[in-house]
Design an enzyme around this catalytic site. Structure first.
Site, PDB file in Angstrom:
ATOM      1  N   ASN A  10       0.873  -1.176   0.000  1.00 20.01           N
ATOM      2  CA  ASN A  10       0.000   0.000   0.000  1.00 20.01           C
ATOM      3  C   ASN A  10       0.908   1.224   0.000  1.00 20.01           C
ATOM      4  O   ASN A  10       1.562   1.512   1.000  1.00 20.01           O
ATOM      5  CB  ASN A  10      -0.895  -0.039   1.252  1.00 20.01           C
ATOM      6  CG  ASN A  10      -1.723   1.222   1.405  1.00 20.01           C
ATOM      7  OD1 ASN A  10      -1.744   2.083   0.523  1.00 20.01           O
ATOM      8  ND2 ASN A  10      -2.407   1.336   2.535  1.00 20.01           N
ATOM      9  N   TRP A  11       0.917   1.921  -1.124  1.00 20.74           N
ATOM     10  CA  TRP A  11       1.853   3.056  -1.248  1.00 20.74           C
ATOM     11  C   TRP A  11       1.299   4.357  -0.682  1.00 20.74           C
ATOM     12  O   TRP A  11       1.964   5.393  -0.748  1.00 20.74           O
ATOM     13  CB  TRP A  11       2.261   3.231  -2.727  1.00 20.74           C
ATOM     14  CG  TRP A  11       3.241   2.189  -3.177  1.00 20.74           C
ATOM     15  CD1 TRP A  11       3.758   1.171  -2.429  1.00 20.74           C
ATOM     16  CD2 TRP A  11       3.856   2.077  -4.478  1.00 20.74           C
ATOM     17  NE1 TRP A  11       4.637   0.423  -3.172  1.00 20.74           N
ATOM     18  CE2 TRP A  11       4.714   0.963  -4.443  1.00 20.74           C
ATOM     19  CE3 TRP A  11       3.752   2.791  -5.665  1.00 20.74           C
ATOM     20  CZ2 TRP A  11       5.476   0.562  -5.531  1.00 20.74           C
ATOM     21  CZ3 TRP A  11       4.504   2.396  -6.765  1.00 20.74           C
ATOM     22  CH2 TRP A  11       5.359   1.299  -6.698  1.00 20.74           C
ATOM     23  N   LYS A  12       0.083   4.306  -0.167  1.00 18.10           N
ATOM     24  CA  LYS A  12      -0.518   5.482   0.492  1.00 18.10           C
ATOM     25  C   LYS A  12      -0.294   6.748  -0.353  1.00 18.10           C
ATOM     26  O   LYS A  12      -0.261   6.656  -1.575  1.00 18.10           O
ATOM     27  CB  LYS A  12       0.043   5.595   1.910  1.00 18.10           C
ATOM     28  CG  LYS A  12      -0.163   4.286   2.690  1.00 18.10           C
ATOM     29  CD  LYS A  12       0.116   4.369   4.168  1.00 18.10           C
ATOM     30  CE  LYS A  12      -0.161   3.022   4.818  1.00 18.10           C
ATOM     31  NZ  LYS A  12       0.051   3.025   6.268  1.00 18.10           N
ATOM     32  N   HIS A  96      -9.443   0.984   4.904  1.00 18.62           N
ATOM     33  CA  HIS A  96      -8.162   1.121   5.601  1.00 18.62           C
ATOM     34  C   HIS A  96      -8.348   2.032   6.815  1.00 18.62           C
ATOM     35  O   HIS A  96      -9.120   2.986   6.767  1.00 18.62           O
ATOM     36  CB  HIS A  96      -7.118   1.709   4.648  1.00 18.62           C
ATOM     37  CG  HIS A  96      -5.738   1.636   5.226  1.00 18.62           C
ATOM     38  ND1 HIS A  96      -5.272   2.547   6.144  1.00 18.62           N
ATOM     39  CD2 HIS A  96      -4.732   0.736   5.049  1.00 18.62           C
ATOM     40  CE1 HIS A  96      -4.037   2.215   6.495  1.00 18.62           C
ATOM     41  NE2 HIS A  96      -3.692   1.126   5.850  1.00 18.62           N
ATOM     42  N   GLU A  98      -6.717   4.363   7.982  1.00 23.22           N
ATOM     43  CA  GLU A  98      -6.497   5.798   7.737  1.00 23.22           C
ATOM     44  C   GLU A  98      -7.739   6.438   7.099  1.00 23.22           C
ATOM     45  O   GLU A  98      -8.034   7.599   7.338  1.00 23.22           O
ATOM     46  CB  GLU A  98      -5.241   5.996   6.874  1.00 23.22           C
ATOM     47  CG  GLU A  98      -3.974   5.735   7.696  1.00 23.22           C
ATOM     48  CD  GLU A  98      -2.804   5.171   6.913  1.00 23.22           C
ATOM     49  OE1 GLU A  98      -2.790   5.264   5.682  1.00 23.22           O
ATOM     50  OE2 GLU A  98      -1.896   4.607   7.566  1.00 23.22           O
ATOM     51  N   GLU A 168      -5.222  -5.252  10.255  1.00 17.86           N
ATOM     52  CA  GLU A 168      -4.169  -4.287  10.537  1.00 17.86           C
ATOM     53  C   GLU A 168      -4.473  -3.585  11.852  1.00 17.86           C
ATOM     54  O   GLU A 168      -5.274  -2.631  11.877  1.00 17.86           O
ATOM     55  CB  GLU A 168      -4.087  -3.242   9.422  1.00 17.86           C
ATOM     56  CG  GLU A 168      -3.839  -3.828   8.052  1.00 17.86           C
ATOM     57  CD  GLU A 168      -3.307  -2.780   7.078  1.00 17.86           C
ATOM     58  OE1 GLU A 168      -2.170  -2.930   6.632  1.00 17.86           O
ATOM     59  OE2 GLU A 168      -4.026  -1.796   6.795  1.00 17.86           O
ATOM     60  N   GLY A 174       2.737   1.791  10.912  1.00 16.76           N
ATOM     61  CA  GLY A 174       3.714   2.875  10.822  1.00 16.76           C
ATOM     62  C   GLY A 174       4.393   3.205  12.137  1.00 16.76           C
ATOM     63  O   GLY A 174       5.048   4.234  12.266  1.00 16.76           O
ATOM     64  N   SER A 214       3.662  -2.602  10.231  1.00 20.42           N
ATOM     65  CA  SER A 214       5.109  -2.672  10.446  1.00 20.42           C
ATOM     66  C   SER A 214       5.728  -3.995   9.981  1.00 20.42           C
ATOM     67  O   SER A 214       6.647  -4.518  10.626  1.00 20.42           O
ATOM     68  CB  SER A 214       5.449  -2.383  11.914  1.00 20.42           C
ATOM     69  OG  SER A 214       5.025  -1.066  12.257  1.00 20.42           O
ATOM     70  N   GLY A 236       5.112   1.193   4.593  1.00 20.32           N
ATOM     71  CA  GLY A 236       6.429   1.813   4.422  1.00 20.32           C
ATOM     72  C   GLY A 236       7.462   0.948   3.701  1.00 20.32           C
ATOM     73  O   GLY A 236       8.160   1.430   2.799  1.00 20.32           O
TER      74      GLY A 236
END
Ligand code: 13P
Length: 252
Positions: A10-12, A96, A98, A168, A174, A214, A236
């Site tokens: 997931n490149w956000k 997600h 976020e 998640e 993160g 992570s 990440g």
């Protein structure tokens, strides 16, 4: 029942179009000839068609990070499932944390997005997870059960054959904190039995459940060895092709 392992990135909100194409192209070369795991990257919607085009003959698949649940209309700034499909995606991440945390997505909204994704013939990756406070209050399973049952409410058994679930824990995203092997194992086993109760044992056995939070080259093997973990959703550590390939090749 054997489930094909799945490693997704997931490149956000990272990378411009040219940067995304460069990383995707590097990754595609590194992944050449890999059959297992299945590999997917989810760039921004703006980069998605460029990335999909650049790596279309590779084994790396492309996904979106979000969609609007309507097919089209006066929804300024939004993108529909059909548009995402036409851009070359196969998967869409939905719910997600976020999106839930910063954009107010509810389980009802997640459910509408799941239905739009299925309606367009795309594969949903339903993301769920509890916050640290919810875990501390002993509400982990209550929250996860609600996210799954409300998120999939009204979906027919036959529609869900390509569903992927991603657990998640919000406190592990993160932060460098990974859930312990026992915590992940317990939750994944719980989720599989929940799918069995909500839908069928066969669907529960077939559905891939990914862990995210992570995940890095150093911990991926231990995570993938957990029973009921079928893959990883990586943030990440998926942004760099040389790092991500180490996660993809966790078995070597
Ligand atoms: P990190 O791997 O950066 O913790 O992010 C996880 C994630 O949110 C993937 O969707």
């Amino acid at each position: 029942m054997s489930r094909r392992p799945f490693i997704a990135g997931n490149w956000k909100m990272y990378k411009t179009g040219p940067q995304a194409v460069e990383t995707a192209t590097d990754l595609a070369k590194l992944c050449s000839g890999i059959n297992d795991p299945e590999i997917m990257i989810a760039p921004t919607n703006l980069s998605l068609p460029l990335v999909a085009q650049a790596i279309k003959s590779s084994v790396v698949k492309v996904g979106a990070q979000n969609l609007h649940f309507q097919r089209e209309g006066a929804f300024t700034g939004e993108v529909s499932a059909d548009m995402i499909k036409a851009a070359g995606a196969e998967y869409i991440l939905i719910g997600h944390s976020e999106r839930r945390q910063y954009f107010g997505e509810t389980d009802t909204c997640v459910c509408q997005k799941i239905k739009a994704t299925l309606g367009a013939g795309l594969k949903p990756v339903l993301c769920i997870g509890e916050t640290e406070a919810q875990r501390d209050e002993g509400k982990t399973y209550f929250i996860l059960d609600k996210q799954v049952s409300d998120g999939l409410k009204g979906c027919g058994l036959g529609e869900l054959s390509d569903l992927v679930l991603a657990y998640e824990p919000v406190w592990a995203i993160g932060t460098g904190k990974t859930a312990s092997i026992d915590q992940v194992g317990e939750v994944h086993q719980h989720l599989r039995s929940l799918l069995g109760r909500l839908f069928s044992k066969d669907l529960a056995d077939r559905t891939r459940i990914l862990y995210g939070g992570s995940v890095k080259p150093e911990n991926v093997k231990d995570i993938m060895d957990i029973e009921d973990v079928d893959g990883a959703l990586v943030g990440g550590a998926s942004l760099d092709a040389d790092k991500f390939i180490k996660i993809i090749k966790y078995n070597e």
